[in-house]
Design a protein around this motif. Sequence first.
Motif, PDB file in Angstrom:
ATOM      1  N   ALA A  93       0.669  -1.002  -0.379  1.00 20.51           N
ATOM      2  CA  ALA A  93       0.149  -0.452  -0.046  1.00 20.51           C
ATOM      3  C   ALA A  93       0.888   0.805   0.063  1.00 20.51           C
ATOM      4  O   ALA A  93       0.635   1.755   0.370  1.00 20.51           O
ATOM      5  CB  ALA A  93      -0.884   0.354   1.306  1.00 20.51           C
ATOM      6  N   GLY A  94       1.998   1.410  -0.737  1.00 22.68           N
ATOM      7  CA  GLY A  94       2.493   2.413  -0.861  1.00 22.68           C
ATOM      8  C   GLY A  94       3.117   2.674   0.229  1.00 22.68           C
ATOM      9  O   GLY A  94       4.181   4.121  -0.036  1.00 22.68           O
ATOM     10  N   THR A  95       3.657   1.605   2.024  1.00 18.84           N
ATOM     11  CA  THR A  95       3.987   2.634   2.551  1.00 18.84           C
ATOM     12  C   THR A  95       5.998   3.015   2.274  1.00 18.84           C
ATOM     13  O   THR A  95       6.063   3.526   3.030  1.00 18.84           O
ATOM     14  CB  THR A  95       4.259   1.450   3.570  1.00 18.84           C
ATOM     15  OG1 THR A  95       3.044   1.098   3.754  1.00 18.84           O
ATOM     16  CG2 THR A  95       4.622   1.385   4.930  1.00 18.84           C
ATOM     17  N   GLY A  96       5.852   1.981   1.545  1.00 21.07           N
ATOM     18  CA  GLY A  96       7.677   1.782   1.358  1.00 21.07           C
ATOM     19  C   GLY A  96       7.768   3.181   0.674  1.00 21.07           C
ATOM     20  O   GLY A  96       8.802   4.394   1.548  1.00 21.07           O
ATOM     21  N   ALA A 101       9.838   9.102   1.780  1.00 25.99           N
ATOM     22  CA  ALA A 101       9.620  10.483   1.603  1.00 25.99           C
ATOM     23  C   ALA A 101      10.080  11.043   3.080  1.00 25.99           C
ATOM     24  O   ALA A 101      10.169  12.173   3.009  1.00 25.99           O
ATOM     25  CB  ALA A 101       8.295  10.874   0.917  1.00 25.99           C
ATOM     26  N   LEU A 102       8.985  10.236   3.940  1.00 25.51           N
ATOM     27  CA  LEU A 102       9.195  11.162   5.127  1.00 25.51           C
ATOM     28  C   LEU A 102      10.871  10.770   6.291  1.00 25.51           C
ATOM     29  O   LEU A 102      11.260  11.633   6.957  1.00 25.51           O
ATOM     30  CB  LEU A 102       8.730  10.237   6.771  1.00 25.51           C
ATOM     31  CG  LEU A 102       7.216  10.610   6.622  1.00 25.51           C
ATOM     32  CD1 LEU A 102       5.943   9.414   6.642  1.00 25.51           C
ATOM     33  CD2 LEU A 102       6.594  12.076   6.613  1.00 25.51           C
ATOM     34  N   ALA A 103      11.863   9.574   5.731  1.00 26.09           N
ATOM     35  CA  ALA A 103      12.873   9.709   6.072  1.00 26.09           C
ATOM     36  C   ALA A 103      13.771  10.952   5.169  1.00 26.09           C
ATOM     37  O   ALA A 103      15.218  11.894   6.132  1.00 26.09           O
ATOM     38  CB  ALA A 103      13.720   8.835   5.922  1.00 26.09           C
ATOM     39  N   ARG A 104      13.498  11.111   3.813  1.00 22.55           N
ATOM     40  CA  ARG A 104      14.272  12.503   3.235  1.00 22.55           C
ATOM     41  C   ARG A 104      14.009  13.576   4.073  1.00 22.55           C
ATOM     42  O   ARG A 104      14.781  13.981   3.919  1.00 22.55           O
ATOM     43  CB  ARG A 104      13.869  12.288   2.085  1.00 22.55           C
ATOM     44  CG  ARG A 104      14.484  13.370   1.015  1.00 22.55           C
ATOM     45  CD  ARG A 104      13.999  13.017  -0.643  1.00 22.55           C
ATOM     46  NE  ARG A 104      14.202  11.525  -0.488  1.00 22.55           N
ATOM     47  CZ  ARG A 104      13.199  10.991  -1.294  1.00 22.55           C
ATOM     48  NH1 ARG A 104      12.280  11.079  -0.971  1.00 22.55           N
ATOM     49  NH2 ARG A 104      13.692  10.135  -1.645  1.00 22.55           N
ATOM     50  N   ALA A 105      11.922  13.735   3.836  1.00 19.82           N
ATOM     51  CA  ALA A 105      12.353  15.560   4.874  1.00 19.82           C
ATOM     52  C   ALA A 105      13.052  15.206   6.227  1.00 19.82           C
ATOM     53  O   ALA A 105      13.478  16.384   7.127  1.00 19.82           O
ATOM     54  CB  ALA A 105      10.514  15.180   5.452  1.00 19.82           C
ATOM     55  N   ALA A 138       3.995   4.911  10.114  1.00 17.08           N
ATOM     56  CA  ALA A 138       3.889   5.293   8.530  1.00 17.08           C
ATOM     57  C   ALA A 138       3.871   3.558   8.883  1.00 17.08           C
ATOM     58  O   ALA A 138       3.120   2.898   8.525  1.00 17.08           O
ATOM     59  CB  ALA A 138       4.366   6.156   8.164  1.00 17.08           C
ATOM     60  N   VAL A 139       4.976   2.733   9.754  1.00 21.77           N
ATOM     61  CA  VAL A 139       5.745   2.003   9.622  1.00 21.77           C
ATOM     62  C   VAL A 139       4.533   0.902   9.908  1.00 21.77           C
ATOM     63  O   VAL A 139       3.785  -0.212   9.949  1.00 21.77           O
ATOM     64  CB  VAL A 139       6.447   1.857   9.815  1.00 21.77           C
ATOM     65  CG1 VAL A 139       6.918   0.539  10.464  1.00 21.77           C
ATOM     66  CG2 VAL A 139       8.260   2.244   9.136  1.00 21.77           C
ATOM     67  N   ALA A 140       3.725   1.253  11.465  1.00 23.50           N
ATOM     68  CA  ALA A 140       2.420   0.972  12.158  1.00 23.50           C
ATOM     69  C   ALA A 140       1.550   0.751  12.102  1.00 23.50           C
ATOM     70  O   ALA A 140       1.096  -0.629  11.972  1.00 23.50           O
ATOM     71  CB  ALA A 140       2.927   1.707  13.407  1.00 23.50           C
ATOM     72  N   ARG A 141       0.750   1.648  10.308  1.00 28.77           N
ATOM     73  CA  ARG A 141      -0.469   1.254  10.187  1.00 28.77           C
ATOM     74  C   ARG A 141      -0.429   0.642   9.086  1.00 28.77           C
ATOM     75  O   ARG A 141      -1.490  -0.313   8.623  1.00 28.77           O
ATOM     76  CB  ARG A 141      -0.880   2.915   9.350  1.00 28.77           C
ATOM     77  CG  ARG A 141      -0.816   3.705  10.543  1.00 28.77           C
ATOM     78  CD  ARG A 141      -2.256   4.464   9.790  1.00 28.77           C
ATOM     79  NE  ARG A 141      -1.008   5.598   9.018  1.00 28.77           N
ATOM     80  CZ  ARG A 141      -0.438   6.508   8.951  1.00 28.77           C
ATOM     81  NH1 ARG A 141      -0.095   6.952  10.575  1.00 28.77           N
ATOM     82  NH2 ARG A 141       0.953   6.734   8.195  1.00 28.77           N
ATOM     83  N   ALA A 142       0.310   0.005   8.665  1.00 30.70           N
ATOM     84  CA  ALA A 142       0.772  -1.151   7.258  1.00 30.70           C
ATOM     85  C   ALA A 142       0.533  -2.798   7.597  1.00 30.70           C
ATOM     86  O   ALA A 142       0.837  -3.080   8.479  1.00 30.70           O
ATOM     87  CB  ALA A 142       2.350  -1.130   6.658  1.00 30.70           C
TER      88      ALA A 142
END
Length: 252
Positions: A93-96, A101-105, A138-142
């Motif tokens: 579901a596009g988690t990666g 994007a969050l890690a880059r930010a 984001a990881v927890a919702r995957a």
Amino acid sequence: MNLYLLSALWVGGAAIGAAVLAYLIRRFWAHEERARNNEAAGQVFTIVAGLNAVLMAFVLIALFDAAKEADDASYREADGLVAAAWASDSLPAGTGEQVRALARAYATTVINDEWPRMSGGTAVPSTGWSQLDRLRQAVARAQVDDEWQVERKTEAAHQLWLVYEARQDRLDAAGSGVDAVVWFTLLLGSVLSIGLPLLFGGPSVRAHVIIVGTLTATIALLLYATYQMQNPFGGGADVDPGAFRAALERFG
């Protein structure tokens, strides 16, 4: 001003000032009176200078270790961020993409916002903590379906926890420094270590002036090094955000 030029000015100025003071004392204080101080002043000097040297060495070693730990913590943090993003690539579901994007930010915030504040010794805002929490969410919702994805999700969560720990270590290092009581002890001990040899007597004025100037230059250099090393992200240590720049390159 250049770090080494400023060091030369401080050390040279202190040495010249002490040498001039030593010359004036020799000039206006009778040699016979000073010579009688040699034994008593020498014994006190040995104790005071020895204790001051031990304390200064302990502080400098601790600061060098802190700078190394701060550098290691920045690499642990950046490497954990990259590992979490790579582990999230296998999640559905596009988690990666979201985690990348969050890690880059997050890495950009560390480089552009947090590092200048740490270098200047000012407080770091909570933006980075908020971004790290969004990464965790984001990881927890995957929603994972098979054993491989469960393993990858667990690995991503574990790496984010390592990022959290390394971030805390980095911020703790930025706010450590040298305690005011320690600074007071170092400065007072240095003044006493320089002042006691001024009471010594001897046949040669030139030798006495050179000895006092050399001692003062050495102590001033060690104090300057202590001052420059007390913030690992600024001054002489100057730990840079190279680990996070490398992480941004890995994110593409």
